[in-house]
Design an enzyme around this catalytic site. Structure first.
Site, PDB file in Angstrom:
ATOM      1  N   GLU A  75      32.731  51.486  43.936  1.00  0.00           N
ATOM      2  CA  GLU A  75      31.677  50.676  42.605  1.00  0.00           C
ATOM      3  C   GLU A  75      32.240  51.241  41.307  1.00  0.00           C
ATOM      4  OE1 GLU A  75      27.678  51.307  42.088  1.00  0.00           O
ATOM      5  OE2 GLU A  75      27.633  52.839  43.247  1.00  0.00           O
ATOM      6  N   TRP A  76      32.367  50.284  40.309  1.00  0.00           N
ATOM      7  CA  TRP A  76      32.725  51.096  38.930  1.00  0.00           C
ATOM      8  C   TRP A  76      31.502  51.542  38.167  1.00  0.00           C
ATOM      9  CZ3 TRP A  76      37.074  52.037  36.193  1.00  0.00           C
ATOM     10  CH2 TRP A  76      36.586  52.409  34.798  1.00  0.00           C
ATOM     11  N   ASP A 116      34.445  70.780  45.302  1.00  0.00           N
ATOM     12  CA  ASP A 116      35.367  70.937  44.258  1.00  0.00           C
ATOM     13  C   ASP A 116      34.561  70.359  43.043  1.00  0.00           C
ATOM     14  OD1 ASP A 116      37.895  71.160  43.228  1.00  0.00           O
ATOM     15  OD2 ASP A 116      38.550  68.996  43.734  1.00  0.00           O
TER      16      ASP A 116
END
Length: 292
Positions: free
Chosen positions: A97-98, A200
């Site tokens: 999804e954006w 990370d």
């Protein structure tokens, strides 16, 4: 033209796998790290973030999707929804999804509190049951009862071996690192809870979404000492004092953290040394000289 046509074909294929068969209205190349080609894609139906890798290693995007799924399972900090992925050679992609938003005065408070909640979810052992990647480097894994054994053998020693092959770790640097590994138990705890870790978490791997809500992206998931994660957040910045205050209010930081923080940052400095070269050599040497 040939390269652009190939990318367009991949985008259409990825949308099809994400079950969006509507017309594409807009495709725009966006920043998304140095490893993948990344795109904002808008269709008649929705908006997406699509990553594409022409020569990805086996399981590259599946591992990222697994990490996001595991973080999401903790019901703590948010991650983008993964809508489709493929690791087919030459046409690997990930569709999510954006997300779009601006950081507010509450964003980093929420991020600190929610990361603390995530770290109170635990695996049975340290490490991970699959080999993963840290940046572009392979990250060998395994499941260990001892955090010390895992961190020494699968994290630091793996980077030592990589550096020997690449000639980034040699001479005094190699000697000091090998001696540090022999004495690592003087500092690194053995029996700590194996928290769910992003793996990370630098400033570029979280972003504000709608309403300023924080989201984690691009994990290299593992189970381990939560202070390992916190140490990396301090290495390159991107987290404000209120983030750490909010974290500590939910999950107090151990007294030993400041003493071992450089040893946890050492892993990520070795990774950067092995990816980017001698620019990071001085920071690696400073940590080694402090402990050896």
């Amino acid at each position: 033209m040939r390269r652009r046509y190939s990318v367009n074909q991949i985008i259409r294929q990825s949308l099809y796998k994400a079950n969006d068969h509507s017309s594409v209205k807009n495709v725009k190349r966006v920043a998304g790290g140095s490893i993948n080609e990344s795109f904002f894609v808008e269709t008649e139906r929705s908006r997406y973030f699509i990553k594409y890798h022409v020569n990805s290693p086996s399981g590259f995007f599946e591992l990222e999707a697994d990490g996001l799924r595991l973080i999401k399972s903790t019901k703590s900090v948010s991650v983008p929804d993964v809508l489709a992925f493929s690791d087919k050679k030459g046409e690997a992609f990930l569709v999510m999804e954006w997300l779009e938003g601006r950081e507010t005065s509450k964003t980093q408070i929420q991020l600190g509190e929610q990361l603390a909640v995530m770290h109170q979810n635990y695996g049975k052992k340290h490490g991970f049951n699959k080999d993963t990647f840290i940046g572009t480097l392979p990250q060998p894994n395994g499941l260990f009862s001892s955090w010390l054994d895992y961190y020494r053998d699968k994290r630091l020693k793996a980077q030592l071996e990589q550096g020997i092959r690449q000639q980034t770790i040699k001479g005094k640097r190699r000697d000091r690192l090998e001696r540090l590994l022999e004495r690592l138990g003087d500092w690194i705890p053995d029996e700590v809870p194996p928290s769910y870790l992003h793996g990370d978490l630098w400033g570029g791997n979280w972003l504000p979404g709608p309403g300023g809500k924080p989201y984690l992206i691009d994990p290299s998931f593992l189970y381990g000492d939560r202070h390992f994660e916190l140490a990396f957040t301090e290495l390159f910045g991107g987290f404000t004092p209120v983030f750490y205050e909010a974290y500590a209010s939910e999950f107090p930081i151990a007294d030993y953290y400041e003493e071992i923080k450089p040893l946890y940052q050492l892993y990520y400095l070795l990774v950067h040394l092995n990816i980017f070269g001698k620019t990071y050599g001085g920071q690696v040497d400073a940590v080694l000289q402090r402990y050896v």
